[in-house]
Design a protein around this motif. Structure first.
Motif, PDB file in Angstrom:
ATOM      1  N   CYS A   1      -0.976   6.552   6.324  1.00  0.00           N
ATOM      2  CA  CYS A   1      -0.098   5.383   6.541  1.00  0.00           C
ATOM      3  C   CYS A   1      -0.816   4.352   7.414  1.00  0.00           C
ATOM      4  CB  CYS A   1       1.213   5.811   7.204  1.00  0.00           C
ATOM      5  SG  CYS A   1       2.272   4.400   7.590  1.00  0.00           S
ATOM      6  N   SER A   2      -0.907   3.127   6.898  1.00  0.00           N
ATOM      7  CA  SER A   2      -1.565   2.038   7.617  1.00  0.00           C
ATOM      8  C   SER A   2      -0.578   1.233   8.456  1.00  0.00           C
ATOM      9  CB  SER A   2      -2.230   1.101   6.600  1.00  0.00           C
ATOM     10  OG  SER A   2      -1.213   0.508   5.784  1.00  0.00           O
ATOM     11  N   GLY A   3       0.713   1.507   8.266  1.00  0.00           N
ATOM     12  CA  GLY A   3       1.728   0.744   8.989  1.00  0.00           C
ATOM     13  C   GLY A   3       1.994  -0.618   8.388  1.00  0.00           C
ATOM     14  N   CYS A   4       1.650  -0.799   7.111  1.00  0.00           N
ATOM     15  CA  CYS A   4       1.778  -2.127   6.475  1.00  0.00           C
ATOM     16  C   CYS A   4       3.239  -2.577   6.358  1.00  0.00           C
ATOM     17  CB  CYS A   4       1.123  -2.119   5.097  1.00  0.00           C
ATOM     18  SG  CYS A   4       1.998  -1.089   3.886  1.00  0.00           S
ATOM     19  N   GLY A   5       4.161  -1.649   6.247  1.00  0.00           N
ATOM     20  CA  GLY A   5       5.583  -2.007   6.199  1.00  0.00           C
ATOM     21  C   GLY A   5       6.114  -2.360   4.819  1.00  0.00           C
ATOM     22  N   VAL A   6       5.307  -2.229   3.766  1.00  0.00           N
ATOM     23  CA  VAL A   6       5.783  -2.567   2.417  1.00  0.00           C
ATOM     24  C   VAL A   6       6.967  -1.684   2.016  1.00  0.00           C
ATOM     25  CG1 VAL A   6       5.119  -2.681  -0.038  1.00  0.00           C
ATOM     26  CG2 VAL A   6       3.541  -3.465   1.709  1.00  0.00           C
ATOM     27  N   CYS A   7       6.984  -0.460   2.563  1.00  0.00           N
ATOM     28  CA  CYS A   7       8.068   0.461   2.200  1.00  0.00           C
ATOM     29  C   CYS A   7       9.428  -0.015   2.706  1.00  0.00           C
ATOM     30  CB  CYS A   7       7.780   1.870   2.719  1.00  0.00           C
ATOM     31  SG  CYS A   7       7.409   1.919   4.484  1.00  0.00           S
TER      32      CYS A   7
ATOM     33  N   LYS B   1       8.201   3.941   7.547  1.00  0.00           N
ATOM     34  CA  LYS B   1       6.993   3.536   8.287  1.00  0.00           C
ATOM     35  C   LYS B   1       7.024   4.112   9.710  1.00  0.00           C
ATOM     36  CE  LYS B   1       5.410  -0.618  10.655  1.00  0.00           C
ATOM     37  NZ  LYS B   1       5.325  -2.075  10.647  1.00  0.00           N
TER      38      LYS B   1
ATOM     39  N   CYS C   1       4.799   2.146  -1.764  1.00  0.00           N
ATOM     40  CA  CYS C   1       3.678   2.381  -0.832  1.00  0.00           C
ATOM     41  C   CYS C   1       2.311   2.125  -1.484  1.00  0.00           C
ATOM     42  CB  CYS C   1       3.728   3.816  -0.308  1.00  0.00           C
ATOM     43  SG  CYS C   1       2.354   4.201   0.803  1.00  0.00           S
ATOM     44  N   PRO C   2       1.544   1.146  -0.975  1.00  0.00           N
ATOM     45  CA  PRO C   2       0.239   0.843  -1.587  1.00  0.00           C
ATOM     46  C   PRO C   2      -0.811   1.919  -1.326  1.00  0.00           C
ATOM     47  CG  PRO C   2       0.610  -0.526   0.347  1.00  0.00           C
ATOM     48  CD  PRO C   2       1.870   0.250   0.136  1.00  0.00           C
ATOM     49  N   GLU C   3      -0.556   2.812  -0.378  1.00  0.00           N
ATOM     50  CA  GLU C   3      -1.527   3.876  -0.063  1.00  0.00           C
ATOM     51  C   GLU C   3      -1.337   5.109  -0.940  1.00  0.00           C
ATOM     52  OE1 GLU C   3      -3.991   3.461   1.829  1.00  0.00           O
ATOM     53  OE2 GLU C   3      -3.429   1.633   2.885  1.00  0.00           O
TER      54      GLU C   3
ATOM     55  N   ILE D   1       1.057   7.369  -0.786  1.00  0.00           N
ATOM     56  CA  ILE D   1       1.498   8.534   0.009  1.00  0.00           C
ATOM     57  C   ILE D   1       2.674   9.200  -0.719  1.00  0.00           C
ATOM     58  CG2 ILE D   1       2.382   9.294   2.250  1.00  0.00           C
ATOM     59  CD1 ILE D   1       1.043   6.818   3.489  1.00  0.00           C
TER      60      ILE D   1
ATOM     61  N   LEU E   1       5.645  10.133  -0.397  1.00  0.00           N
ATOM     62  CA  LEU E   1       6.763  10.001   0.549  1.00  0.00           C
ATOM     63  C   LEU E   1       8.003  10.779   0.120  1.00  0.00           C
ATOM     64  CD1 LEU E   1       6.313   6.217   1.400  1.00  0.00           C
ATOM     65  CD2 LEU E   1       5.766   8.166   2.858  1.00  0.00           C
TER      66      LEU E   1
END
Ligand code: SF4
Ligand code: SF4
Length: 329
Positions: free
Chosen positions: A14-20, A38, A70-72, A74, A76
């Motif tokens: 998790c990069s913490g981007c906040g898209v979720c 996030k 989530c762009p990563e 993950i 979830l």
């Protein structure tokens, strides 16, 4: 383990981007960062225990939108359940909406020989009128039987992160093997069924009913069509194409955002089943309706009827009644 589990990334990615946050009904309703996916990922990265983030874990409606967003990449959806399971280890008290820990792991028994089986779920089973209408429509397309075992006890146990006996799961799967197609009305079971029965055709009620064209011709630009979110996110890549075509051909509006994640009322969640107001389902229905000009709401998931009826003064019907004259149930 039955079937193969596709490997997805864990919390550490998790990069913490906040898209979720974009399609999370809990975030939209509460605007509280600590209750988001996030925040849970970053807290675990920082060394927090599941007990320390218990409130955030309990607030999640398990709609599945964050995994799709989530762009990563993950995993979830699985992590959300993993957190519940881990939290249960240290719980002394359970929230009021938790299923009874002693609730029966009962098998309804029997194997149907029909080509297609409908796993109706609690909602459809309890509403005989809608269930009969749905079965009538499905049987026009193919020989379809109502599954005697629709695994609802398994679904509720898994959603709560409670242990489900392996023999119960094996019995459930055995009863489904003879059918070529499983039509699964409630979304929760889509993910585990794909793992347990790889290669089996598993579709949602919406896709099954709409694919004949008879019902989709009754949708138009003034309809809001509400897609059941859990089943949709479980088979996202394929269903994006299906619902994009539905929108193109009918002009109907949907609860999908621009990145094609489905915004959920959460009415099918354990929390929503106990109390749709306390779980925020009515607020979430209002959020979906905000800024739209629609004259009717058509829902795939029976659980969504009530939140939308309480959120708006327009007709709200289940997809199974789209072809009927009354269109009130
Ligand atoms: S599963 Fe749904 S409610 Fe839970 S964090 Fe993800 S988007 Fe929010
Ligand atoms: S979208 Fe994925 S990477 Fe971004 S904050 Fe959410 S969980 Fe983390």
């Amino acid at each position: 383990m039955i079937g193969k589990n596709k490997q997805r990334k864990g919390y550490e990615a998790c990069s913490g981007c906040g898209v979720c946050l974009l399609s999370c009904p809990v975030w939209h309703r509460t605007q509280t960062m600590s209750l988001t996916r996030k925040a849970r990922a970053k807290a675990i990265q920082g060394g927090a225990t599941y007990k320390e983030i218990a409130n955030s874990i309990d607030m999640c409606l398990l709609c599945g939108a964050c995994e799709t967003a989530c762009p990563e990449g993950i995993g979830l959806a699985d992590l959300n359940i993993h957190q519940r399971r881990e939290l249960n280890r240290s719980r002394t008290e359970y929230p009021f909406w938790y299923p009874d820990k002693k609730f029966a792991m009962d098998s309804h028994g029997g194997v149907s020989k029909a080509a297609a089986l409908l796993l109706a779920g609690e909602g459809l089973r309890a509403n005989q009128e809608v269930c009969e209408s749905v079965m009538g429509l499905l049987q026009q397309k193919a020989e379809t039987a109502l599954s005697r075992d629709d695994g609802q006890d398994i679904a509720r146990g898994m959603e709560a992160g409670l242990p489900v006996p392996q023999e119960r799961i094996e019995g459930f799967i055995s009863s489904l093997r003879p059918a070529r197609t499983l039509i699964v009305a409630e979304g929760w079971l889509h993910r585990p069924l794909r793992k347990w029965l790889p290669g089996k055709k598993i579709i949602g009620l919406g896709e099954s009913l709409l694919s004949s064209g008879y019902l989709s011709r009754r949708l138009g630009p003034e309809d809001l069509y509400v897609i059941e979110s859990r089943g949709y996110h479980a088979d996202h890549k394929r269903l994006v194409l299906f619902y994009d075509r539905l929108r193109r051909e009918t002009g109907c509006q949907t609860n999908l955002d621009l990145q094609r994640t489905a915004f959920s009322t959460g009415a099918s969640s354990l929390q929503g089943r106990k109390d749709i107001a306390a779980a925020g389902c009515i607020e979430n229905a209002k959020h979906i309706l905000r800024g739209r000009r629609v004259k009717r709401v058509v829902v795939e998931d029976l659980a969504d009827l009530e939140p939308f009826r309480r959120a708006a003064d327009i007709p709200v019907i289940h997809l199974g009644f789209l072809g009927s004259k009354e269109q009130t149930s």
